[in-house]
Design a protein around this motif. Structure first.
Motif, PDB file in Angstrom:
ATOM      1  N   LEU A 170      50.375  36.339  25.597  1.00 10.63           N
ATOM      2  CA  LEU A 170      51.503  37.182  26.036  1.00 10.63           C
ATOM      3  C   LEU A 170      51.015  38.548  26.495  1.00 10.63           C
ATOM      4  N   ALA A 171      50.122  39.148  25.733  1.00 10.08           N
ATOM      5  CA  ALA A 171      49.592  40.468  26.095  1.00 10.08           C
ATOM      6  C   ALA A 171      48.868  40.408  27.441  1.00 10.08           C
ATOM      7  N   ILE A 172      48.074  39.369  27.652  1.00  6.04           N
ATOM      8  CA  ILE A 172      47.359  39.228  28.926  1.00  6.04           C
ATOM      9  C   ILE A 172      48.349  39.039  30.072  1.00  6.04           C
ATOM     10  N   LEU A 173      49.378  38.203  29.869  1.00  5.58           N
ATOM     11  CA  LEU A 173      50.360  37.974  30.927  1.00  5.58           C
ATOM     12  C   LEU A 173      51.142  39.245  31.259  1.00  5.58           C
ATOM     13  N   ILE A 174      51.467  40.030  30.260  1.00  4.84           N
ATOM     14  CA  ILE A 174      52.152  41.304  30.509  1.00  4.84           C
ATOM     15  C   ILE A 174      51.238  42.246  31.294  1.00  4.84           C
ATOM     16  N   PHE A 175      49.976  42.292  30.913  1.00  5.84           N
ATOM     17  CA  PHE A 175      48.986  43.109  31.625  1.00  5.84           C
ATOM     18  C   PHE A 175      48.861  42.660  33.080  1.00  5.84           C
ATOM     19  N   LEU A 176      48.793  41.353  33.307  1.00  2.00           N
ATOM     20  CA  LEU A 176      48.667  40.828  34.673  1.00  2.00           C
ATOM     21  C   LEU A 176      49.915  41.112  35.499  1.00  2.00           C
ATOM     22  N   THR A 177      51.072  41.058  34.856  1.00  2.00           N
ATOM     23  CA  THR A 177      52.314  41.393  35.556  1.00  2.00           C
ATOM     24  C   THR A 177      52.311  42.857  35.976  1.00  2.00           C
ATOM     25  N   ALA A 178      51.863  43.727  35.081  1.00  2.00           N
ATOM     26  CA  ALA A 178      51.782  45.154  35.412  1.00  2.00           C
ATOM     27  C   ALA A 178      50.812  45.382  36.567  1.00  2.00           C
ATOM     28  N   ILE A 179      49.694  44.696  36.555  1.00  2.00           N
ATOM     29  CA  ILE A 179      48.715  44.835  37.636  1.00  2.00           C
ATOM     30  C   ILE A 179      49.319  44.382  38.965  1.00  2.00           C
ATOM     31  N   SER A 180      50.087  43.287  38.937  1.00  3.96           N
ATOM     32  CA  SER A 180      50.715  42.788  40.168  1.00  3.96           C
ATOM     33  C   SER A 180      51.632  43.839  40.785  1.00  3.96           C
ATOM     34  N   TYR A 181      52.332  44.543  39.948  1.00  3.29           N
ATOM     35  CA  TYR A 181      53.279  45.534  40.443  1.00  3.29           C
ATOM     36  C   TYR A 181      52.582  46.839  40.838  1.00  3.29           C
ATOM     37  N   LEU A 182      51.690  47.314  39.991  1.00  5.68           N
ATOM     38  CA  LEU A 182      51.070  48.621  40.202  1.00  5.68           C
ATOM     39  C   LEU A 182      49.896  48.597  41.180  1.00  5.68           C
ATOM     40  N   LYS A 183      49.183  47.468  41.243  1.00  7.79           N
ATOM     41  CA  LYS A 183      47.977  47.350  42.072  1.00  7.79           C
ATOM     42  C   LYS A 183      47.087  48.591  41.881  1.00  7.79           C
ATOM     43  N   PRO A 184      46.608  48.792  40.644  1.00  8.15           N
ATOM     44  CA  PRO A 184      45.984  50.077  40.295  1.00  8.15           C
ATOM     45  C   PRO A 184      44.619  50.337  40.907  1.00  8.15           C
ATOM     46  N   TRP A 185      43.927  49.316  41.314  1.00 11.13           N
ATOM     47  CA  TRP A 185      42.583  49.541  41.834  1.00 11.13           C
ATOM     48  C   TRP A 185      42.567  49.216  43.309  1.00 11.13           C
ATOM     49  N   GLY A 186      41.752  49.926  44.015  1.00 13.06           N
ATOM     50  CA  GLY A 186      41.715  49.782  45.467  1.00 13.06           C
ATOM     51  C   GLY A 186      40.842  48.637  45.943  1.00 13.06           C
ATOM     52  N   LYS A 187      40.535  48.733  47.214  1.00 14.99           N
ATOM     53  CA  LYS A 187      39.749  47.718  47.890  1.00 14.99           C
ATOM     54  C   LYS A 187      38.267  47.903  47.557  1.00 14.99           C
ATOM     55  N   ARG A 188      37.598  46.780  47.400  1.00 20.22           N
ATOM     56  CA  ARG A 188      36.155  46.828  47.157  1.00 20.22           C
ATOM     57  C   ARG A 188      35.434  47.154  48.450  1.00 20.22           C
ATOM     58  N   LEU A 189      34.319  47.831  48.316  1.00 20.99           N
ATOM     59  CA  LEU A 189      33.466  48.072  49.476  1.00 20.99           C
ATOM     60  C   LEU A 189      32.494  46.910  49.573  1.00 20.99           C
ATOM     61  N   LEU A 190      32.657  46.094  50.589  1.00 21.61           N
ATOM     62  CA  LEU A 190      31.816  44.914  50.748  1.00 21.61           C
ATOM     63  C   LEU A 190      30.756  45.187  51.793  1.00 21.61           C
ATOM     64  N   ASN A 191      29.520  44.806  51.496  1.00 21.88           N
ATOM     65  CA  ASN A 191      28.425  44.936  52.464  1.00 21.88           C
ATOM     66  C   ASN A 191      28.549  43.835  53.495  1.00 21.88           C
ATOM     67  N   ASN A 192      28.384  44.171  54.732  1.00 23.45           N
ATOM     68  CA  ASN A 192      28.387  43.156  55.795  1.00 23.45           C
ATOM     69  C   ASN A 192      26.959  42.782  56.123  1.00 23.45           C
ATOM     70  N   ARG A 193      26.433  41.854  55.354  1.00 26.08           N
ATOM     71  CA  ARG A 193      25.049  41.400  55.582  1.00 26.08           C
ATOM     72  C   ARG A 193      25.072  40.245  56.563  1.00 26.08           C
ATOM     73  N   ARG A 194      24.091  40.227  57.424  1.00 28.30           N
ATOM     74  CA  ARG A 194      24.004  39.147  58.426  1.00 28.30           C
ATOM     75  C   ARG A 194      22.832  38.281  58.134  1.00 28.30           C
TER      76      ARG A 194
END
Length: 194
Positions: A170-194
């Motif tokens: 239950l605690a994990i599901l509540i945490f995941l629900t909060a994350i879905s709404y708040l989207k607290p962390w931004g986009k990852r910086l991905l390296n474009n390796r060729r």
């Protein structure tokens, strides 16, 4: 070990086709499609959350009653909540969540998406390996007529573990629900390796 392998097989049977189809077809969901997929995802999460909450409440109920038949009935319902609410809800939320990630955000592009699928997989594996086992052990201990439930150490252990396990999920599901709404962390910086 068997529960882990069956769960792994189910997760792979859901995740591999969803991710493969999404990647091969380079799926991008438009706003209308995304809304409908979010609605289906939320419905599966509600099903999942309701089943876990029901298990928690019924297990809590068994702490305060002495009637063997009521305790057995509560655990019987816990088993059916697991089969008909938790398992389909968890797997449905995994499938729809992966499809949304593939079509809208990317599976590894955002930290909050990564945390959501790791959290969902954690609850799925924890539930199948541990909670499912505790449900079966509690029902088995209750079927032994030599002990009253409150004097049976096997039952008492399973009961306490079910309560704690349901609280963790239950605690994990509540945490995941909060994350879905708040989207607290931004986009990852991905390296474009060729």
């Amino acid at each position: 070990m068997i529960a882990f392998l069956w769960t792994l097989l189910l997760v792979l049977l859901i995740a591999v086709p969803v991710i493969s189809i999404g990647k091969m077809r380079d799926i991008r969901l438009n706003a209308k499609q995304k809304k409908w997929w979010v609605i289906s995802h939320v419905l599966f999460v509600i099903m999942y959350f309701t089943g876990v909450l029901g298990n928690f409440v019924l297990t809590l109920f068994t702490l305060f009653i002495k009637d063997r038949e009521l305790i057995y009935a509560a655990h019987y319902f816990i088993k059916y909540f697991d089969w008909y609410l938790i398992v389909p809800g968890a797997l449905g939320s995994l499938a729809t969540g992966l499809w949304l990630a593939v079509g809208a955000w990317g599976i590894i592009n955002y930290y909050w998406v990564i945390v959501k699928w790791v959290g969902n997989l954690t609850t799925i594996f924890f539930g199948s390996i541990f909670i499912g086992t505790w449900i079966e052990k509690a029902l088995h201990a209750l079927s032994l007529n030599e002990f009253e439930p409150m004097q049976n150490p096997d039952y008492l252990h399973s009961q306490k573990m079910l309560l704690a396990g349901s609280a963790v999920v239950l605690a994990i599901l509540i945490f995941l629900t909060a994350i879905s709404y708040l989207k607290p962390w931004g986009k990852r910086l991905l390296n474009n390796r060729r």
